[in-house]
Enzyme design. Structure first.
Site, PDB file in Angstrom:
ATOM      1  N   HIS A  85       1.305  35.994  15.752  1.00  0.00           N
ATOM      2  CA  HIS A  85       0.690  34.667  15.894  1.00  0.00           C
ATOM      3  C   HIS A  85       0.116  34.183  14.568  1.00  0.00           C
ATOM      4  CE1 HIS A  85      -1.760  31.408  17.498  1.00  0.00           C
ATOM      5  NE2 HIS A  85      -1.160  31.568  18.659  1.00  0.00           N
ATOM      6  N   GLY A 166     -18.808  26.391   3.326  1.00  0.00           N
ATOM      7  CA  GLY A 166     -18.681  27.724   2.739  1.00  0.00           C
ATOM      8  C   GLY A 166     -17.600  27.863   1.690  1.00  0.00           C
ATOM      9  N   PHE A 170     -12.227  32.946  -3.914  1.00  0.00           N
ATOM     10  CA  PHE A 170     -11.747  33.986  -3.005  1.00  0.00           C
ATOM     11  C   PHE A 170     -12.309  35.330  -3.450  1.00  0.00           C
ATOM     12  CE2 PHE A 170      -8.547  36.941  -1.257  1.00  0.00           C
ATOM     13  CZ  PHE A 170      -8.475  36.485   0.045  1.00  0.00           C
ATOM     14  N   VAL A 174     -14.531  37.035   1.555  1.00  0.00           N
ATOM     15  CA  VAL A 174     -13.538  36.152   2.159  1.00  0.00           C
ATOM     16  C   VAL A 174     -12.246  36.921   2.443  1.00  0.00           C
ATOM     17  CG1 VAL A 174     -12.202  34.027   1.912  1.00  0.00           C
ATOM     18  CG2 VAL A 174     -14.522  34.128   1.023  1.00  0.00           C
ATOM     19  N   GLY A 178     -11.561  36.388   6.090  1.00  0.00           N
ATOM     20  CA  GLY A 178     -10.753  35.192   6.180  1.00  0.00           C
ATOM     21  C   GLY A 178     -11.617  33.982   6.508  1.00  0.00           C
TER      22      GLY A 178
END
Length: 571
Positions: A85, A166, A170, A174, A178
């Site tokens: 998914h 936010g 990266f 994070v 994610g």
């Protein structure tokens, strides 16, 4: 009028569908919040994703959602996640859904505040989507999730692509969690319409007739002909008749029938009853019949109440009847028991939430039980609750006359006139029944305040303030009873003047009950106002009560005189 309780649903999707222990730790956080009901946990191994559904009042749901996101951020490392998914975060999507007493716009505002809190306190960047979107293009979840988790490194610090809350380079945090898409959307109803056929092809044809997307336009033969394309090479579609719906046809081995399977994505545009009637029409056009309806999952109460009112209106019958009767009409009209018994307490979101509360409400007692409970030594229920109940009985009598008038032979052309009065009467009755228990709750608050500790000066101050707040509430509740009961007079007067003359005495008794309710509740206003230290406020409440009493006396006198005139009683 009493405001209905706000209830929302939350359907977070977590990027873990294989480790049941991790899933359990997340759902434990949801269940730890009082007032929240966990309805469903659906893990998928291939997708490596779990869909969780829970409901409650907005404040409780938000707290449960926040705690679940925090636990998911702690337990799920997106650097090692793989599944079928699309996904971009440990908590991938987090929609807030209106169930009752709250609008989609209010849910959108709740979602935005939740997204900011998640970003600020958990350092999980958030995009806002669908109704909560801060940028028009982000209404589409696919835009928010573009590139999925693997694309976040480039997106989170890009001015155009960055999260709504936010945004930052990266970093390791994070990389682990994610991003989360927090949104608000309408309640989705999954429903199957049963057909007297085994043909998937016929079921599909009906689905294409009604679904918003419709069917491809073809050259020549409408079934086998070549699909027509527009100037951009896209297939031209002939839209179906129902907005906000998706549908297909299939065959169900378990039942041995074909069904039209539908998702109603906007119940405000296409309510369940409208979809049912349209599927029935299209089925009939193709020589088939809808034998019943199967609800998959849960539905809001209003869906069935609206359906009940709709089918009664088609019959030129009054919808000013108790909720239970409206539910029965809806269930029978749409064949919800075609395949198995339909139990509202197991299929209606609000009823499932109430089932866990185990509240001992006065209005749930029998008539004898209420009288016995009032007679016992305990001071509650007392005059305030009894006054509210008398007002409810007055509204019920006026409503009864309206319903009898609506269905009186020879008065068919006036059914709608009386039906509207009956619906108004039911609204008043419902409000007053709520006030029956609200008055007892007011007394309980006073007793709780008097039970507070008073050893220190600070405790004495807090106790005194609590007593005053509870006393003010106990003064305002019977005042609301007076206002609601006062609205019964208009109903009863109209029924005496225009209603079925054979029931004129019932309308008269309704007015007498309403007067007793106003005067009785007025006594409670005055006795509680006497304990208020704020005399300006107390005097204003008493003055308002006196005006309502004066008006009630005049109204009742006028109505009973009219009743006497109709039944020819000379005084």
């Amino acid at each position: 009028m009493a405001k209905s309780k706000q209830i929302v649903e939350c359907v977070p999707n977590f990027s873990e569908g294989r480790d049941l222990e991790v899933i359990k730790q997340i759902t434990n956080q949801i269940e730890s919040v009082e007032g929240v009901k966990l309805l469903d946990v659906d893990p998928g191994e291939a997708t490596n994703r779990t869909v969780v559904t829970f409901v409650g009042e907005p404040e409780n749901v938000v707290e449960a959602a926040f705690k679940a996101v925090a636990k998911a951020a702690e337990l799920i490392d997106m650097r090692h996640h793989h599944g079928a998914h699309p996904r971009m975060g440990a908590t991938d999507v987090l929609p807030i859904v209106p169930v009752s007493g709250i609008t989609l716009e209010e849910c959108a505002e709740i979602a935005r505040k939740l997204a900011k809190r998640i970003a600020d306190e958990l350092s999980v960047p958030c995009y806002c989507y669908e109704a909560a979107a801060l940028k028009p293009e982000r209404k589409n979840l696919a835009i928010c999730r573009k590139g999925e988790y693997e694309g976040l490194a480039e997106r989170v610090n890009d001015e155009k692509e960055a999260p709504d809350f936010g945004a930052r380079p990266f970093d390791e945090q994070v990389a682990r969690t994610g991003c989360t898409a927090v949104g608000a959307r309408d309640f989705l109803i999954a429903v199957n319409y049963n057909l007297n056929s085994t043909s998937t092809r016929r079921a599909n044809a009906i689905a294409f007739d009604v679904r918003e997307k419709g069917r491809p336009v073809r050259e020549g033969n409408p079934i086998t002909g070549k699909k027509k394309l527009d100037e951009n090479g896209k297939v031209i579609m002939q839209p179906g008749t129902l907005k906000g719906t998706k549908a297909i046809g299939w065959f169900i081995d378990e039942y041995g029938i074909a069904q039209v399977s539908m998702n109603i994505t906007n119940i405000n545009v296409t309510p369940l009853h409208k979809a049912f009637d349209e599927v029935c029409r299209c089925a009939q056009n193709r020589g088939l019949r809808v034998t019943g309806t199967e609800i998959v999952g849960l539905i809001p109460e209003r869906t069935l109440l609206e359906a009940g009112k709709y089918f009664l209106e088609k019959q030129h019958r009054s919808a000013g009847i108790p909720k239970e009767d409206l539910l029965k009409i809806a269930i029978k009209s749409m064949g919800l028991e075609d395949l198995r018994p339909f139990k509202p307490e197991e299929k209606v979101v609000e009823y499932m939430l109430e089932a866990d509360k185990k509240q001992n409400k006065l209005v749930d007692l029998t008539v004898k039980g209420f009288a016995d409970e009032t007679a016992r030594e305990s001071p509650a229920p007392g005059g305030g609750s009894v006054s509210a109940y008398m007002g409810a009985l007055g509204a019920s009598l006026g409503t009864m006359v309206a319903n009898l008038s609506s269905h009186k032979p020879g008065w068919d052309d006036r059914w709608d006139e009386f039906a509207k009065w009956a619906e108004r009467g039911m609204e008043i009755q419902e409000e007053l029944l709520h006030l029956v228990d609200e008055d007892t709750e007011a007394f309980n608050r006073i007793m709780a305040a008097f039970g507070m500790p008073k050893k220190t000066d600070e405790e004495k101050v807090l106790r005194s303030e609590a007593i005053q707040q509870a006393t003010l509430f106990a003064t305002e509740v019977p005042l609301e009873t007076m206002k609601a009961s006062s609205r019964v007079f208009e109903l009863c007067r109209q029924m005496v003047a225009e209603g079925n003359p054979n029931s004129v005495s019932d309308a008269g008794v309704g007015a007498l009950a309403a007067r007793a309710a106003v005067l009785g509740a007025g006594m409670n206003v005055k006795i509680n106002a006497a304990s208020l230290k704020d005399r300006t406020k107390a005097d204003a409440l008493i003055a308002e009560a006196d005006k309502l009493i004066e008006k009630a006396n005049a109204e009742e006198k006028e109505i009973t005189a009219a009743v006497d005139k109709v039944i020819n009683i000379d005084k």
